[in-house]
Structures are given as structure tokens and as C-alpha cells.
Design a protein around this motif. Structure first.
Motif, PDB file in Angstrom:
ATOM      1  N   GLY A  37       0.826  -1.200   0.000  1.00 36.07           N
ATOM      2  CA  GLY A  37       0.000   0.000   0.000  1.00 36.07           C
ATOM      3  C   GLY A  37       0.855   1.243   0.000  1.00 36.07           C
ATOM      4  N   PRO A  38       0.230   2.404   0.119  1.00 39.16           N
ATOM      5  CA  PRO A  38       0.977   3.654   0.072  1.00 39.16           C
ATOM      6  C   PRO A  38       1.818   3.863   1.324  1.00 39.16           C
ATOM      7  CG  PRO A  38      -1.312   4.089   0.574  1.00 39.16           C
ATOM      8  CD  PRO A  38      -1.205   2.617   0.268  1.00 39.16           C
ATOM      9  N   THR A  39       2.980   4.476   1.136  1.00 42.46           N
ATOM     10  CA  THR A  39       3.806   4.902   2.261  1.00 42.46           C
ATOM     11  C   THR A  39       3.105   6.088   2.900  1.00 42.46           C
ATOM     12  OG1 THR A  39       5.835   4.162   1.214  1.00 42.46           O
ATOM     13  CG2 THR A  39       6.056   5.847   2.880  1.00 42.46           C
ATOM     14  N   LEU A  40       2.770   5.953   4.179  1.00 42.50           N
ATOM     15  CA  LEU A  40       1.994   6.999   4.845  1.00 42.50           C
ATOM     16  C   LEU A  40       2.825   7.905   5.738  1.00 42.50           C
ATOM     17  CD1 LEU A  40      -1.212   4.945   5.695  1.00 42.50           C
ATOM     18  CD2 LEU A  40      -0.830   6.543   3.799  1.00 42.50           C
ATOM     19  N   ASN A  41       4.121   7.576   5.922  1.00 39.31           N
ATOM     20  CA  ASN A  41       4.958   8.434   6.741  1.00 39.31           C
ATOM     21  C   ASN A  41       5.512   9.538   5.852  1.00 39.31           C
ATOM     22  OD1 ASN A  41       7.532   9.481   7.942  1.00 39.31           O
ATOM     23  ND2 ASN A  41       6.696   8.297   9.637  1.00 39.31           N
ATOM     24  N   LEU A  42       4.951  10.727   6.006  1.00 43.90           N
ATOM     25  CA  LEU A  42       5.328  11.856   5.176  1.00 43.90           C
ATOM     26  C   LEU A  42       5.864  12.989   6.023  1.00 43.90           C
ATOM     27  CD1 LEU A  42       2.092  12.070   2.984  1.00 43.90           C
ATOM     28  CD2 LEU A  42       4.199  10.839   2.451  1.00 43.90           C
ATOM     29  N   SER A  43       6.871  13.657   5.480  1.00 44.49           N
ATOM     30  CA  SER A  43       7.261  14.931   6.077  1.00 44.49           C
ATOM     31  C   SER A  43       6.982  15.978   5.015  1.00 44.49           C
ATOM     32  CB  SER A  43       8.729  14.943   6.499  1.00 44.49           C
ATOM     33  OG  SER A  43       9.578  14.720   5.404  1.00 44.49           O
ATOM     34  N   ILE A  44       6.208  16.960   5.398  1.00 48.90           N
ATOM     35  CA  ILE A  44       5.811  18.038   4.500  1.00 48.90           C
ATOM     36  C   ILE A  44       6.174  19.329   5.220  1.00 48.90           C
ATOM     37  CG2 ILE A  44       3.915  19.062   3.188  1.00 48.90           C
ATOM     38  CD1 ILE A  44       2.427  16.346   3.623  1.00 48.90           C
ATOM     39  N   PRO A  45       7.366  19.862   4.948  1.00 45.90           N
ATOM     40  CA  PRO A  45       7.815  21.023   5.726  1.00 45.90           C
ATOM     41  C   PRO A  45       7.224  22.357   5.286  1.00 45.90           C
ATOM     42  CG  PRO A  45       9.499  20.359   4.193  1.00 45.90           C
ATOM     43  CD  PRO A  45       8.386  19.350   4.068  1.00 45.90           C
ATOM     44  N   ASN A  46       6.053  22.318   4.642  1.00 50.19           N
ATOM     45  CA  ASN A  46       5.409  23.554   4.196  1.00 50.19           C
ATOM     46  C   ASN A  46       6.358  24.409   3.369  1.00 50.19           C
ATOM     47  OD1 ASN A  46       2.890  23.040   5.418  1.00 50.19           O
ATOM     48  ND2 ASN A  46       3.768  23.606   7.386  1.00 50.19           N
ATOM     49  N   ALA A  47       7.111  23.754   2.523  1.00 48.43           N
ATOM     50  CA  ALA A  47       8.077  24.460   1.677  1.00 48.43           C
ATOM     51  C   ALA A  47       7.636  24.405   0.219  1.00 48.43           C
ATOM     52  CB  ALA A  47       9.471  23.866   1.855  1.00 48.43           C
ATOM     53  N   SER A  48       6.346  24.519  -0.017  1.00 51.35           N
ATOM     54  CA  SER A  48       5.799  24.660  -1.370  1.00 51.35           C
ATOM     55  C   SER A  48       6.048  23.457  -2.271  1.00 51.35           C
ATOM     56  CB  SER A  48       6.346  25.923  -2.022  1.00 51.35           C
ATOM     57  OG  SER A  48       6.175  27.032  -1.201  1.00 51.35           O
ATOM     58  N   GLY A  49       5.642  22.288  -1.832  1.00 47.64           N
ATOM     59  CA  GLY A  49       5.722  21.111  -2.693  1.00 47.64           C
ATOM     60  C   GLY A  49       6.766  20.096  -2.301  1.00 47.64           C
ATOM     61  N   LEU A  50       7.643  20.417  -1.380  1.00 53.52           N
ATOM     62  CA  LEU A  50       8.649  19.461  -0.924  1.00 53.52           C
ATOM     63  C   LEU A  50       7.975  18.415  -0.049  1.00 53.52           C
ATOM     64  CD1 LEU A  50      11.621  18.583  -0.559  1.00 53.52           C
ATOM     65  CD2 LEU A  50      11.697  20.110   1.413  1.00 53.52           C
ATOM     66  N   VAL A  51       8.134  17.142  -0.410  1.00 52.53           N
ATOM     67  CA  VAL A  51       7.552  16.052   0.370  1.00 52.53           C
ATOM     68  C   VAL A  51       8.592  14.955   0.520  1.00 52.53           C
ATOM     69  CG1 VAL A  51       5.730  14.302   0.487  1.00 52.53           C
ATOM     70  CG2 VAL A  51       5.249  16.513  -0.542  1.00 52.53           C
ATOM     71  N   GLY A  52       8.751  14.444   1.731  1.00 60.04           N
ATOM     72  CA  GLY A  52       9.611  13.291   1.987  1.00 60.04           C
ATOM     73  C   GLY A  52       8.752  12.122   2.427  1.00 60.04           C
ATOM     74  N   HIS A  53       8.925  10.987   1.763  1.00 55.75           N
ATOM     75  CA  HIS A  53       8.194   9.765   2.096  1.00 55.75           C
ATOM     76  C   HIS A  53       9.193   8.811   2.760  1.00 55.75           C
ATOM     77  CE1 HIS A  53       5.203  10.757  -1.208  1.00 55.75           C
ATOM     78  NE2 HIS A  53       6.268  11.395  -1.638  1.00 55.75           N
ATOM     79  N   VAL A  54       9.055   8.539   4.053  1.00 59.03           N
ATOM     80  CA  VAL A  54       9.937   7.566   4.689  1.00 59.03           C
ATOM     81  C   VAL A  54       9.342   6.193   4.447  1.00 59.03           C
ATOM     82  CG1 VAL A  54      10.972   6.737   6.830  1.00 59.03           C
ATOM     83  CG2 VAL A  54      10.793   9.194   6.402  1.00 59.03           C
ATOM     84  N   VAL A  55      10.076   5.389   3.683  1.00 59.21           N
ATOM     85  CA  VAL A  55       9.605   4.071   3.280  1.00 59.21           C
ATOM     86  C   VAL A  55       9.961   3.029   4.334  1.00 59.21           C
ATOM     87  CG1 VAL A  55       9.723   2.321   1.460  1.00 59.21           C
ATOM     88  CG2 VAL A  55       9.857   4.741   0.862  1.00 59.21           C
ATOM     89  N   TRP A  56      11.166   3.131   4.911  1.00 60.29           N
ATOM     90  CA  TRP A  56      11.617   2.151   5.894  1.00 60.29           C
ATOM     91  C   TRP A  56      12.729   2.778   6.718  1.00 60.29           C
ATOM     92  CZ3 TRP A  56       8.824  -2.001   6.702  1.00 60.29           C
ATOM     93  CH2 TRP A  56       9.325  -3.036   7.498  1.00 60.29           C
ATOM     94  N   ALA A  57      12.952   2.264   7.903  1.00 59.70           N
ATOM     95  CA  ALA A  57      14.009   2.781   8.762  1.00 59.70           C
ATOM     96  C   ALA A  57      14.525   1.686   9.678  1.00 59.70           C
ATOM     97  CB  ALA A  57      13.489   3.946   9.598  1.00 59.70           C
ATOM     98  N   THR A  58      15.793   1.801  10.024  1.00 55.97           N
ATOM     99  CA  THR A  58      16.406   0.956  11.040  1.00 55.97           C
ATOM    100  C   THR A  58      17.130   1.881  12.013  1.00 55.97           C
ATOM    101  OG1 THR A  58      18.497   0.676   9.842  1.00 55.97           O
ATOM    102  CG2 THR A  58      16.753  -0.934   9.395  1.00 55.97           C
ATOM    103  N   GLY A  59      17.606   1.356  13.107  1.00 54.33           N
ATOM    104  CA  GLY A  59      18.371   2.147  14.058  1.00 54.33           C
ATOM    105  C   GLY A  59      17.501   2.823  15.098  1.00 54.33           C
ATOM    106  N   ASP A  60      18.098   3.775  15.790  1.00 56.34           N
ATOM    107  CA  ASP A  60      17.453   4.425  16.929  1.00 56.34           C
ATOM    108  C   ASP A  60      16.218   5.241  16.549  1.00 56.34           C
ATOM    109  OD1 ASP A  60      19.629   3.341  18.243  1.00 56.34           O
ATOM    110  OD2 ASP A  60      20.640   5.268  18.583  1.00 56.34           O
ATOM    111  N   GLY A  61      16.139   5.723  15.313  1.00 58.20           N
ATOM    112  CA  GLY A  61      15.011   6.543  14.896  1.00 58.20           C
ATOM    113  C   GLY A  61      13.794   5.766  14.443  1.00 58.20           C
ATOM    114  N   ALA A  62      13.945   4.463  14.232  1.00 62.49           N
ATOM    115  CA  ALA A  62      12.826   3.639  13.769  1.00 62.49           C
ATOM    116  C   ALA A  62      11.762   3.529  14.856  1.00 62.49           C
ATOM    117  CB  ALA A  62      13.316   2.251  13.377  1.00 62.49           C
ATOM    118  N   ALA A  63      10.523   3.457  14.425  1.00 59.05           N
ATOM    119  CA  ALA A  63       9.420   3.265  15.372  1.00 59.05           C
ATOM    120  C   ALA A  63       9.447   1.826  15.888  1.00 59.05           C
ATOM    121  CB  ALA A  63       8.091   3.547  14.690  1.00 59.05           C
TER     122      ALA A  63
END
Length: 187
Positions: A37-63
Motif C-alpha cells: 500500500g501507500p507509504t503513509l509516513n510523510l514529512s511536508i515542511p510547508n516548503a511549497s511542494g517538498l515532500v519526503g516519504h519515509v519508506v523504511w528505517a532501522t536504528g534508533d530513529g525507527a518506530a
């Protein structure tokens, strides 16, 4: 819908979501598709179209739990002792709200404040495999730059850098952001 929910829905209406397919293994050792399904973890820094989709993570920052990048989990530019796989959509440079982007970079303590050549200049303690998926973008260093198009790969080794989209359409890139000793550029 409440006002904040309406604002969120409006902010996300034009997003091209990334499809994420996750595999697993059953107790008998046989593989299967865990989710698709769609990657739902998004960062949208209100910078006019910039979007980051976090697909996967490891390490201390992972949920914690089965999904290390669920909707709403906050990520910085990297995950200590781990890797973040991020797909980023960069709008054309002319559409950015520079003040909001600077605030976003400052929030993560990565912005170059030493008279950078471009508003996106930043430095992270990561080894980044940066792959252009669609469109074009300029990879800028303190000295020099190069135009990248679909299929090009840049190995960014914890150096000061910027991304400049000088075209009239978005550029989609994939990043594997690896934190740790591997990130250090040779001296």
C-alpha cells in the motif's frame, strides 16, 4: 472535519504516494507479502511542494513494532545507528518558501549558515546514496555542481551539499541515508 483535519487533507491532496511492498516469512520459513500500500509516513515542511516519504528505517530513529515508519512517526534527516530509505519530491526552486525551508533545516540543525551558494545547503552525518528516479536536479557542492537525470546516482559522504531543481516540474529521488562511521569522507 475539523479545521486542522481539513488543512492536513488540503496539504496532502496533490501528493503522489509511494507504493511500499513489505515481505516477511511465516513460521514454516515460507515467504509472503506482509503489506502492499501507500507509504503513509510523510514529512511536508510547508516548503511549497517538498515532500519526503519515509519508506523504511532501522536504528534508533525507527518506530517500535512491526512497522518502523508508520504514519505520524517523526524522523530527522537520519536515524542514529541505522538507515532511512526516503523518497523525496523536490519542486522547482522558484516555488519554495525560503523562510519555511530554512526553518525546517534549522529545526533539524543541518542548515549551512556560512553564506551558502543556494538556499538548500545543508550537511548531515550520513553516507547518502541519492538516486534520481524522475526529472532532473543539480547536485551542488561548495565548489562545483553537476546535473543529474533519471538513473543517475550520487554518493554523498557527509559533505555540505544542496539540491537545485531548475526545471519547471518536480524531481523525484530515492535516498538511502546511512548514519555512522561509513559516512565520513576521507581526509
Amino acid at each position: 472535519m475539523t479545521g486542522s483535519n481539513e488543512a492536513l487533507a488540503d496539504e496532502r491532496k496533490d501528493i503522489r504516494y509511494v507504493r511500499r511492498i513489505v515481505t516477511g516469512e511465516r513460521p514454516d520459513g515460507r515467504s509472503y507479502i506482509v503489506s502492499d500500500g501507500p507509504t503513509l509516513n510523510l514529512s511536508i515542511p510547508n516548503a511549497s511542494g517538498l515532500v519526503g516519504h519515509v519508506v523504511w528505517a532501522t536504528g534508533d530513529g525507527a518506530a517500535p513494532g512491526d512497522d518502523p515508519a508508520p504514519e505520524g512517526h517523526e524522523f530527522g534527516f537520519h536515524s542514529d545507528n541505522g538507515v532511512i530509505l526516503r523518497i523525496a519530491d523536490f519542486p522547482p526552486d522558484e516555488t519554495y518558501d525560503h523562510d519555511k525551508l530554512k526553518a525546517f533545516l534549522d529545526e533539524h540543525d543541518v542548515r549551512d549558515t556560512e553564506a551558502p551558494r543556494h538556499f538548500w545547503f545543508h550537511k548531515t552525518p550520513t553516507l547518502d546514496y541519492a538516486i534520481v528516479l524522475e526529472g532532473e536536479i543539480y547536485a551542488m557542492m561548495d565548489h562545483g555542481e553537476t546535473r543529474m537525470t533519471a538513473g543517475d546516482v550520487l554518493i554523498q559522504r557527509a559533505t555540505n551539499h544542496s539540491w537545485s531543481n531548475r526545471s519547471d516540474r518536480p524531481c523525484r529521488m530515492a535516498f538511502a541515508l546511512i548514519h555512522g562511521d561509513l559516512a565520513k569522507a576521507p581526509e
